[in-house]
Motif scaffolding. Structure first.
Motif, mmCIF file in Angstrom:
data_model
loop_
_atom_site.group_PDB
_atom_site.id
_atom_site.type_symbol
_atom_site.label_atom_id
_atom_site.label_comp_id
_atom_site.label_asym_id
_atom_site.label_seq_id
_atom_site.Cartn_x
_atom_site.Cartn_y
_atom_site.Cartn_z
ATOM 1 N N THR A 13 0.827 -1.210 0.000
ATOM 2 C CA THR A 13 0.000 0.000 0.000
ATOM 3 C C THR A 13 0.862 1.261 0.000
ATOM 4 N N VAL A 14 1.127 1.795 1.213
ATOM 5 C CA VAL A 14 1.776 3.093 1.315
ATOM 6 C C VAL A 14 3.196 3.116 0.733
ATOM 7 N N ASN A 15 3.892 2.009 0.813
ATOM 8 C CA ASN A 15 5.268 2.037 0.332
ATOM 9 C C ASN A 15 5.494 1.141 -0.863
ATOM 10 N N ASN A 16 4.589 1.231 -1.846
ATOM 11 C CA ASN A 16 4.770 0.355 -3.002
ATOM 12 C C ASN A 16 6.019 0.715 -3.803
ATOM 13 N N ASN A 17 6.604 1.909 -3.552
ATOM 14 C CA ASN A 17 7.874 2.223 -4.228
ATOM 15 C C ASN A 17 9.033 1.364 -3.696
ATOM 16 N N ASN B 140 -4.481 -2.693 5.930
ATOM 17 C CA ASN B 140 -4.511 -1.537 5.051
ATOM 18 C C ASN B 140 -4.413 -0.316 5.951
ATOM 19 N N GLU B 141 -3.329 0.446 5.796
ATOM 20 C CA GLU B 141 -3.077 1.550 6.722
ATOM 21 C C GLU B 141 -4.242 2.530 6.793
ATOM 22 N N LEU B 167 -0.440 11.667 -0.150
ATOM 23 C CA LEU B 167 -0.253 10.238 -0.433
ATOM 24 C C LEU B 167 -1.124 9.780 -1.592
ATOM 25 N N ARG B 171 -0.063 8.318 -5.472
ATOM 26 C CA ARG B 171 -0.555 6.958 -5.670
ATOM 27 C C ARG B 171 -0.014 5.991 -4.613
ATOM 28 N N ARG B 172 -0.093 6.404 -3.378
ATOM 29 C CA ARG B 172 0.428 5.546 -2.326
ATOM 30 C C ARG B 172 -0.651 5.083 -1.357
ATOM 31 N N ILE B 173 -1.898 5.406 -1.663
ATOM 32 C CA ILE B 173 -2.958 4.911 -0.789
ATOM 33 C C ILE B 173 -3.917 4.046 -1.584
ATOM 34 N N LYS B 174 -4.251 2.908 -1.010
ATOM 35 C CA LYS B 174 -5.300 2.078 -1.589
ATOM 36 C C LYS B 174 -6.441 2.079 -0.593
ATOM 37 N N GLU B 178 -6.823 -5.641 0.691
ATOM 38 C CA GLU B 178 -6.583 -6.936 0.072
ATOM 39 C C GLU B 178 -7.031 -7.994 1.059
#
Ligand code: SF4
Ligand code: SF4
Lengths: 295, 218
Positions: A13-17, B140-141, B167, B171-174, B178
């Motif tokens: 999620t937050v750190n997909n990089n 999921n944060e 964020l 593109r760092r938040i979903k 999952e």
């Protein structure tokens, strides 16, 4: 070399990089990562503070899955790394607990014998693949890049792992050998506050500020980190720190795999560099110069 | 601190015995957890702790209070919840005491005996975390934070909006979680594990080391 890759929740999620750059780097070095099929959250530090057997059983499911396919686990997240290692150690040192956890796993048709090792990508890069091989693959030497190497608490502690517990040098060795310079950074193991950023924020901001201050004073171009939570705390809260402490930090916080990836000539898009909040100008200029050379 | 003057040195009041047994049972999981007996009160743990300045009872004092037989003050302290589990104390302790792991054992005991201030945010965070794992198997944060603030006061989330927006643009938040495929298996594991959590009464009593409490110092 093949490893069972356990990304952990925050890398999805937050750190997909971090996730992207890690895969890209291992790919460039011809080392295969097979994502552990259907892994679950390791339980993080939080689960351990509520329930012990449950925490161990939740972590052990991942170990059991890796054992079934016969690979060692490699996990980039410092917290997952510590938790999975800790579960391993707890289980092996206490038969009674081991039996209980196996009874739990049996409910899901799994079992664990304690043969899996849990490792960190930094360990594998430096000790399995080796700095010499990495050097041979470097396309862009990081000449003049001044890095503050920040390990955070959990990758070398609490047990003696792949590096010293008070003064680890893996990252320094790695980056110095490919042209970068490491700045004096006595805060390399200092705690960033971790989850306290959500619960006791003022204490955590204080810790984070000291780390940024130390890096800035010693003239670092960027901070290299190995932990998703440290990265989030150091990067995401810089604005807030600037507001509270009247500072003007704009320090890029990069994952060590991102920096290494640039040196290996991997496309910056694949490393997720544009997803970081602060651009590292020095690193970008190195990259651009080499692009111009290629033309 | 609770002082019961009529109690003889070396004899703990009933409540203390109860809390103590529960705590000692929980230290049994820790490899070499029994080393807590070997503390020399050097203060290395407190001195190394990056958060001791914010604690009401520092790590060294926690161990001193344990010896003196005041579990209640320990379990009610804010300190055990402030610890960020950075393991510095545990790494440096010259007596090789597993200080951080012992703090975990204290947290668990405090939770089991409900001896903590409900306002302590760590409790709400842990609880929200547990729910997420049970539901999805992964974390999921964004959801965790939302659940956490729903429990502790939704208005505080305003502070997080700038970070959240940043964020999202990166593109760092979903927003969707999952879910693992074998979620039912994981739930079975968790349910089974929870049956093992409480200390069995008999075993508790069998585990009272002589070398703690006033006896150890007199
Ligand atoms: S460092 Fe160890 S021996 Fe020293 S006071 Fe702390 S727990 Fe006791
Ligand atoms: S693990 Fe906890 S008590 Fe120990 S040094 Fe770190 S914050 Fe302090």
């Amino acid at each position: 070399m093949k490893y069972a890759y356990y990304p952990g929740c925050s890398l999805h999620t937050v750190n997909n990089n971090y996730d992207k750059s890690c895969r890209a780097v291992f790919n460039a070095l011809n080392c295969e990562l097979v994502e552990l099929e259907d892994w679950n959250c390791c339980g993080a530090t939080i689960y351990m503070s509520i329930k012990e057997i449950t925490a161990l059983a939740v972590a052990a499911r991942n170990l059991a899955l890796a054992e079934r396919i016969g690979y060692d686990i490699v996990t980039p997240c410092s917290s997952c790394y510590t938790i999975l290692n800790k579960a391993n150690k707890y289980l092996k040192s206490n038969n009674e607990v081991f039996d209980k956890v196996n009874l739990c796993l049996k409910e899901a048709g799994l079992s664990y014998n304690g043969t899996v090792r849990v490792r960190h990508p930094l360990d594998i890069l430096v000790n399995d693949i080796g700095i010499e091989i990495i050097k041979l693959n470097v396309k862009i030497p990081l000449i003049g890049l001044r890095i503050a190497n920040y390990y955070g608490c959990q990758i070398v502690r609490p047990e003696k792992g792949f590096d010293d517990r008070e003064n680890p040098m893996s990252m320094e060795n790695l980056f110095e050998n490919i042209g970068a310079e490491d700045v004096y950074f006595p805060y390399k193991l200092r705690c960033c506050g971790g989850m306290l950023m959500t619960t006791y924020q003022s204490s955590s901001l204080n810790l984070t500020k000291e780390i940024l201050e130390c890096a800035q004073e010693n003239g670092a171009d960027c901070i290299a980190t190995t932990c998703p939570l440290c990265q989030m705390n150091l990067e995401g809260y810089q604005n807030k720190i600037n507001r509270i402490y009247s500072t003007t930090y704009k320090i890029p916080i990069l994952f060590f795999t991102q920096i290494l990836g640039v040196a290996l000539g991997i496309d910056v898009g694949e490393l997720g560099l544009e997803q970081n909040f602060y651009k590292c100008d020095k690193l970008e200029s190195l990259y651009k110069v080499s692009l111009n050379h290629q033309k | 601190m609770t002082v019961e003057s009529e109690i003889l040195p070396g004899v703990h009041p009933e409540k203390e015995v109860l809390l103590r047994n529960s705590f000692l049972y929980r230290t049994k999981v820790i490899p070499q957890g029994e080393r807590i007996k070997l503390c020399i009160q050097c203060g290395t743990c407190t001195g190394s702790c990056p958060l001791s300045y914010a604690m009401d009872i520092t790590p060294r004092k926690l161990i001193a209070l344990f010896r003196a037989g005041d579990m209640e003050s320990i379990l009610r302290s804010k300190s055990i919840w402030i610890c960020a589990s950075c393991y510095t104390c545990q790494t440096r302790c010259p007596s090789l005491i597993k200080v951080t792991d012992i703090l975990y054992a204290l947290k668990r005991t405090a939770m089991e005996k409900k001896l903590f201030n409900k306002n302590i945010p760590t409790y709400a965070l842990s609880y929200s975390f547990m729910k997420c794992i049970y539901k999805y198997g992964r974390l999921n944060e964004a959801q965790l934070i939302l659940r956490f603030y729903l429990r502790t006061g939704l208005w505080k989330i305003i502070n997080l909006i700038p970070l959240g927006i940043k964020l999202i643009t990166k593109r760092r938040i979903k927003l969707t979680s999952e879910k693992i495929k074998a979620i039912n298996d994981l739930r079975k594991i968790i349910k089974k594990a929870e049956t093992f959590e409480l200390p069995p009464e008999k075993e508790e009593l069998a585990y009272i080391p002589e070398a703690v409490g006033y006896k150890a110092v007199s």
